[in-house]
Write a protein that holds these residues in place. Structure first.
Motif, PDB file in Angstrom:
ATOM      1  N   ARG A  14      15.071  23.421 -21.678  1.00 44.94           N
ATOM      2  CA  ARG A  14      14.755  24.831 -22.062  1.00 44.94           C
ATOM      3  C   ARG A  14      14.211  25.859 -20.718  1.00 44.94           C
ATOM      4  O   ARG A  14      14.786  26.791 -20.633  1.00 44.94           O
ATOM      5  CB  ARG A  14      13.714  25.034 -23.254  1.00 44.94           C
ATOM      6  CG  ARG A  14      13.247  26.388 -23.608  1.00 44.94           C
ATOM      7  CD  ARG A  14      12.518  26.510 -24.832  1.00 44.94           C
ATOM      8  NE  ARG A  14      11.672  27.701 -24.758  1.00 44.94           N
ATOM      9  CZ  ARG A  14      12.163  28.622 -25.035  1.00 44.94           C
ATOM     10  NH1 ARG A  14      13.361  29.152 -25.215  1.00 44.94           N
ATOM     11  NH2 ARG A  14      11.249  29.740 -25.240  1.00 44.94           N
ATOM     12  N   THR A  29      16.999  26.164 -18.516  1.00 44.61           N
ATOM     13  CA  THR A  29      18.175  27.238 -19.222  1.00 44.61           C
ATOM     14  C   THR A  29      17.316  28.661 -18.981  1.00 44.61           C
ATOM     15  O   THR A  29      18.202  29.748 -18.490  1.00 44.61           O
ATOM     16  CB  THR A  29      18.349  26.899 -20.602  1.00 44.61           C
ATOM     17  OG1 THR A  29      18.644  25.583 -20.551  1.00 44.61           O
ATOM     18  CG2 THR A  29      19.234  28.032 -21.295  1.00 44.61           C
ATOM     19  N   LEU A  30      16.130  28.677 -19.523  1.00 42.62           N
ATOM     20  CA  LEU A  30      15.876  30.386 -19.355  1.00 42.62           C
ATOM     21  C   LEU A  30      15.722  30.805 -17.870  1.00 42.62           C
ATOM     22  O   LEU A  30      15.921  32.160 -17.666  1.00 42.62           O
ATOM     23  CB  LEU A  30      14.433  30.272 -19.680  1.00 42.62           C
ATOM     24  CG  LEU A  30      14.265  30.026 -21.550  1.00 42.62           C
ATOM     25  CD1 LEU A  30      12.863  29.994 -21.901  1.00 42.62           C
ATOM     26  CD2 LEU A  30      15.232  30.865 -22.344  1.00 42.62           C
ATOM     27  N   SER A  52      18.117  34.157 -16.429  1.00 45.58           N
ATOM     28  CA  SER A  52      17.558  35.215 -16.165  1.00 45.58           C
ATOM     29  C   SER A  52      17.688  35.678 -14.658  1.00 45.58           C
ATOM     30  O   SER A  52      17.430  36.697 -13.912  1.00 45.58           O
ATOM     31  CB  SER A  52      15.808  35.112 -15.994  1.00 45.58           C
ATOM     32  OG  SER A  52      15.464  34.089 -15.097  1.00 45.58           O
ATOM     33  N   LEU A  65      16.937  29.243 -27.419  1.00 46.81           N
ATOM     34  CA  LEU A  65      17.316  30.329 -26.543  1.00 46.81           C
ATOM     35  C   LEU A  65      16.287  31.576 -26.797  1.00 46.81           C
ATOM     36  O   LEU A  65      16.373  32.609 -26.482  1.00 46.81           O
ATOM     37  CB  LEU A  65      18.661  30.666 -26.796  1.00 46.81           C
ATOM     38  CG  LEU A  65      19.767  29.941 -26.169  1.00 46.81           C
ATOM     39  CD1 LEU A  65      21.229  30.476 -26.350  1.00 46.81           C
ATOM     40  CD2 LEU A  65      19.356  29.672 -24.712  1.00 46.81           C
ATOM     41  N   ALA A  79      15.139  34.119 -24.481  1.00 53.17           N
ATOM     42  CA  ALA A  79      16.106  34.147 -23.324  1.00 53.17           C
ATOM     43  C   ALA A  79      16.537  35.378 -22.805  1.00 53.17           C
ATOM     44  O   ALA A  79      16.783  36.501 -23.687  1.00 53.17           O
ATOM     45  CB  ALA A  79      17.209  33.287 -23.594  1.00 53.17           C
TER      46      ALA A  79
END
Length: 169
Positions: A101, A104-105, A109, A147, A150
């Motif tokens: 996570r 991914t974040l 960004s 997400l 996100a």
């Protein structure tokens, strides 16, 4: 201006060779150098403008390369988590899921809209953002990678099939 003043002052003395010359005669002598200076200034401004444009294009290309590299590194890291760490099989709240996570974040960004789309399609196709159908009742709707919060601003998702995925937050 200095040359004109010297020429006008020198005509009275006679040692400059401008005796009997009018102001128009003096300006005719100066027109060619002044035109050349003007052309030089215009050329320099155009050259500066071209260099600034080239530098902007180079910055844009460098930014695109950096985004491509970040996304590729993300795919590599997530592939390792999927294949070696068995990301899909880890329990909710595990360190591996938190790491996935966080990565991914972070990548979402940092990348632009089309790369966000690629990342989301990867997550969707890998079954990481879809609602999970197995497990206990509390895990029944938890995606492997949430997400929530996100940064999906500008993500070009039209035509993609990620809208059935878990809540984006």
């Amino acid at each position: 201006v200095v040359i004109v003043l010297l020429a006008m002052g020198g005509t009275a003395l006679g040692w400059t060779g401008f005796r009997g010359k009018t102001l128009w005669d003096l300006l005719q002598v100066l027109i060619v150098p002044l035109v050349l200076v003007g052309i030089g200034l215009v050329f320099e401004m155009q050259q500066t403008e071209r260099e600034e444009l080239r530098a902007e294009v180079e910055r844009e290309l460098a930014d695109q390369r950096a985004q491509d590299e970040a996304l590729q590194a993300y795919f590599d890291q997530m592939s390792t988590l999927l294949l070696k760490q068995k990301l899909r099989e880890t329990p909710v709240g595990s360190e591996v899921r938190m790491l996935a996570r966080a990565r991914t974040l972070t990548v979402l960004s940092r990348v632009g809209s089309y790369r966000k789309r690629s990342g989301l399609l990867f997550l969707n196709d890998s079954g990481l953002i879809n609602r999970q159908q197995n497990g206990t009742a509390s895990e029944a709707t938890a995606p492997v990678v949430s997400l929530e919060a996100a940064d999906l601003r500008g993500a070009k998702l039209k035509g993609s099939n990620v809208f059935g995925a878990a809540h984006f937050g």
